[in-house]
Scaffold this motif. Structure first.
Motif, PDB file in Angstrom:
ATOM      1  N   GLU A  78       0.929  -1.206  -0.176  1.00 55.53           N
ATOM      2  CA  GLU A  78       0.054   0.057  -0.221  1.00 55.53           C
ATOM      3  C   GLU A  78       0.898   1.318  -0.135  1.00 55.53           C
ATOM      4  N   VAL A  79       0.664   2.188  -0.969  1.00 54.02           N
ATOM      5  CA  VAL A  79       1.642   3.451  -1.094  1.00 54.02           C
ATOM      6  C   VAL A  79       0.563   4.289  -1.129  1.00 54.02           C
ATOM      7  N   ALA A  80       0.538   5.483  -0.257  1.00 52.86           N
ATOM      8  CA  ALA A  80      -0.384   6.778  -0.374  1.00 52.86           C
ATOM      9  C   ALA A  80       0.522   7.935  -0.623  1.00 52.86           C
ATOM     10  N   LEU A  81       0.355   8.913  -1.501  1.00 53.48           N
ATOM     11  CA  LEU A  81       1.247  10.178  -1.661  1.00 53.48           C
ATOM     12  C   LEU A  81       0.165  11.450  -1.355  1.00 53.48           C
ATOM     13  N   GLY A  82       0.631  12.197  -0.453  1.00 54.41           N
ATOM     14  CA  GLY A  82       0.044  13.102  -0.019  1.00 54.41           C
ATOM     15  C   GLY A  82      -0.014  14.351  -1.154  1.00 54.41           C
ATOM     16  N   PRO A  83      -0.829  15.464  -0.817  1.00 55.45           N
ATOM     17  CA  PRO A  83      -0.760  16.559  -2.011  1.00 55.45           C
ATOM     18  C   PRO A  83       0.707  17.060  -2.239  1.00 55.45           C
ATOM     19  N   GLY A  84       0.929  17.319  -3.565  1.00 54.15           N
ATOM     20  CA  GLY A  84       2.134  17.832  -4.134  1.00 54.15           C
ATOM     21  C   GLY A  84       3.412  16.957  -3.749  1.00 54.15           C
ATOM     22  N   SER A  85       3.372  15.727  -3.250  1.00 56.93           N
ATOM     23  CA  SER A  85       4.369  15.032  -3.177  1.00 56.93           C
ATOM     24  C   SER A  85       4.807  14.170  -4.616  1.00 56.93           C
ATOM     25  N   ASP A  86       6.135  13.772  -4.486  1.00 51.22           N
ATOM     26  CA  ASP A  86       6.719  12.973  -5.575  1.00 51.22           C
ATOM     27  C   ASP A  86       7.764  11.940  -5.335  1.00 51.22           C
ATOM     28  N   ALA A  87       7.268  10.613  -5.855  1.00 45.41           N
ATOM     29  CA  ALA A  87       7.733   9.388  -5.318  1.00 45.41           C
ATOM     30  C   ALA A  87       7.983   8.387  -6.479  1.00 45.41           C
ATOM     31  N   ILE A  88       9.191   7.445  -6.301  1.00 44.67           N
ATOM     32  CA  ILE A  88       9.554   6.585  -7.241  1.00 44.67           C
ATOM     33  C   ILE A  88       9.467   5.234  -6.383  1.00 44.67           C
ATOM     34  N   ILE A  89       8.781   4.355  -6.680  1.00 41.40           N
ATOM     35  CA  ILE A  89       8.808   2.927  -5.925  1.00 41.40           C
ATOM     36  C   ILE A  89       9.152   2.071  -6.734  1.00 41.40           C
ATOM     37  N   THR A  90      10.286   1.170  -6.544  1.00 42.51           N
ATOM     38  CA  THR A  90      10.880   0.171  -7.185  1.00 42.51           C
ATOM     39  C   THR A  90      11.006  -1.193  -6.409  1.00 42.51           C
ATOM     40  N   THR A  91      11.703  -2.150  -6.880  1.00 39.49           N
ATOM     41  CA  THR A  91      11.988  -3.214  -5.992  1.00 39.49           C
ATOM     42  C   THR A  91      13.377  -3.471  -6.270  1.00 39.49           C
ATOM     43  N   GLN A  92      14.306  -4.235  -5.133  1.00 44.61           N
ATOM     44  CA  GLN A  92      15.581  -4.512  -5.292  1.00 44.61           C
ATOM     45  C   GLN A  92      16.066  -5.390  -6.388  1.00 44.61           C
ATOM     46  N   VAL A 113      -2.813   8.463  -5.025  1.00 47.47           N
ATOM     47  CA  VAL A 113      -1.910   9.614  -5.451  1.00 47.47           C
ATOM     48  C   VAL A 113      -2.891  10.726  -5.319  1.00 47.47           C
ATOM     49  N   GLU A 114      -2.644  11.578  -4.319  1.00 43.10           N
ATOM     50  CA  GLU A 114      -3.672  12.969  -4.130  1.00 43.10           C
ATOM     51  C   GLU A 114      -3.094  13.964  -4.977  1.00 43.10           C
ATOM     52  N   ALA A 115      -3.909  15.275  -4.810  1.00 42.11           N
ATOM     53  CA  ALA A 115      -3.849  16.329  -5.642  1.00 42.11           C
ATOM     54  C   ALA A 115      -2.202  16.978  -5.638  1.00 42.11           C
ATOM     55  N   SER A 116      -1.972  17.286  -7.237  1.00 43.24           N
ATOM     56  CA  SER A 116      -0.701  17.455  -7.557  1.00 43.24           C
ATOM     57  C   SER A 116       0.445  16.495  -7.418  1.00 43.24           C
ATOM     58  N   ALA A 117       0.362  15.391  -6.923  1.00 42.06           N
ATOM     59  CA  ALA A 117       1.234  14.586  -6.683  1.00 42.06           C
ATOM     60  C   ALA A 117       1.774  13.661  -7.784  1.00 42.06           C
ATOM     61  N   ARG A 118       2.812  13.011  -7.828  1.00 44.60           N
ATOM     62  CA  ARG A 118       3.335  12.415  -8.903  1.00 44.60           C
ATOM     63  C   ARG A 118       3.894  10.908  -8.521  1.00 44.60           C
ATOM     64  N   LEU A 119       3.407   9.864  -8.854  1.00 44.10           N
ATOM     65  CA  LEU A 119       4.152   8.666  -8.544  1.00 44.10           C
ATOM     66  C   LEU A 119       4.663   7.811  -9.740  1.00 44.10           C
ATOM     67  N   ALA A 120       5.806   7.326  -9.442  1.00 44.14           N
ATOM     68  CA  ALA A 120       6.403   6.248 -10.597  1.00 44.14           C
ATOM     69  C   ALA A 120       6.321   4.975  -9.825  1.00 44.14           C
ATOM     70  N   TRP A 121       5.350   3.946 -10.043  1.00 41.73           N
ATOM     71  CA  TRP A 121       5.422   2.595  -9.763  1.00 41.73           C
ATOM     72  C   TRP A 121       6.179   2.009 -10.837  1.00 41.73           C
ATOM     73  N   LEU A 122       7.546   1.293 -10.526  1.00 44.84           N
ATOM     74  CA  LEU A 122       8.416   0.783 -11.405  1.00 44.84           C
ATOM     75  C   LEU A 122       9.113  -0.520 -10.843  1.00 44.84           C
ATOM     76  N   PRO A 123       8.187  -1.593 -10.401  1.00 42.96           N
ATOM     77  CA  PRO A 123       8.912  -2.715 -10.179  1.00 42.96           C
ATOM     78  C   PRO A 123       9.261  -3.380 -11.108  1.00 42.96           C
ATOM     79  N   GLN A 124      10.623  -4.237 -11.032  1.00 46.07           N
ATOM     80  CA  GLN A 124      11.056  -4.992 -11.976  1.00 46.07           C
ATOM     81  C   GLN A 124      10.332  -6.213 -12.087  1.00 46.07           C
TER      82      GLN A 124
END
Length: 284
Positions: A78-92, A113-124
């Motif tokens: 479970e991944v939650a991004l608050g307003p205006g945040s920017d995250a990249i999620i990957t795997t080892q 992904v909340e308002a104005s947030a950016r998420l890159a979900w990039l598992p291998q």
């Protein structure tokens, strides 16, 4: 020599208490000019590590300390991004899905992904051993102005070992909502003689690897023609790929008879779509 795969059974051969279950829950928020992790919860053999970044983005690397998953194992992310945040999620590393004795391996991922947030979900990639049974779901909730890049890929059998996925099961479910409205629903189901199914021209034409990329946001929609031009270049000669617009999403599909060719093409494509270098774990 490989052990023959075992077809699904009505009752698992191993009791539930010897199977692994756990997951990771992450929450990110904007703190000043940077994105910070606000909550981290880990259970079972699953961990998250956070490499140092030198921009406003936060990066998380998910780790399965068990080295893979077998039939009956379950993982929840479970991944939650608050307003205006920017995250990249990957795997080892790539996730290995081992041969099952009857039960499904279950992976459930929920992204918000909340308002104005950016998420890159990039598992291998997930590597399915012959006889594996994977049931995977990806649920994504987007705010009206949030951005997303999501990627999932799967290899059918261990190509480096000369393995063909003779039998097994894959059920892959995507649901994406924008402001509560369903904008993308996708289900794939392969059951039984996987290699024979993939050999059919209308299904895989002999492919042994597949990937899907979705991107939400105005800049991604505008890039569709450029990406089609990229996909026509020699670097993608060993990959069958196409890009198009579905609702307000850019959707890219990729197939290849050569799993490593698909991975190389996927790296090139993701760099183009994200506009940045991929996390370091993709090259180690």
């Amino acid at each position: 020599m490989f052990a023959p795969p075992v077809p699904a059974a009505s009752d698992p051969l191993l009791p539930a208490y010897v199977r692994a279950a756990g997951g990771v829950r992450l929450r990110f928020g904007r703190v000043g000019a940077r994105t910070q992790r606000l909550d981290v919860a880990e259970s079972g053999g699953y961990r998250a590590r956070f490499p140092t970044t030198f921009d406003a983005t936060s990066e998380a690397v998910l780790i399965n300390t068990g080295g893979g998953m077998a039939g009956g194992d379950a993982m929840r992310v479970e991944v939650a991004l608050g307003p205006g945040s920017d995250a990249i999620i990957t795997t080892q590393a790539a996730e290995k899905i081992y041969r099952s004795q009857g039960s499904d391996t279950r992976i459930q991922t929920t992204l918000s992904v909340e308002a104005s947030a950016r998420l890159a979900w990039l598992p291998q990639e997930s590597i399915l051993f012959s006889g594996a049974r994977l049931s995977r779901s990806l649920t994504i909730d987007l705010a009206p102005d949030s951005e997303l890049i999501g990627c999932e890929s799967v290899f059918f059998g261990r190509a480096a070992m000369g393995e063909t996925m003779l039998r097994g099961s894959l059920r892959d479910r995507w649901r994406i909502r924008r402001a509560g409205r369903l904008i993308f629903a996708d289900d794939m189901r392969l059951e039984g003689a996987i290699a024979a199914h993939l050999a059919r021209p209308a299904i895989g034409a002999g492919s042994r690897a597949a990937a899907t990329i979705v991107a939400a946001g105005p800049r991604h929609l505008a890039s569709c023609d450029d990406l089609r031009t990229l996909l026509a270049q020699d670097a993608f000669a060993d990959v069958e790929a196409g890009a198009g617009i579905v609702a307000d999403l850019l959707v890219i599909r990729m197939l290849s008879v050569d799993a490593q060719a698909l991975r190389r093409a996927l790296v090139t494509l993701l760099v183009q779509v994200t506009g940045r270098a991929l996390p370091r774990t993709w090259s180690t």
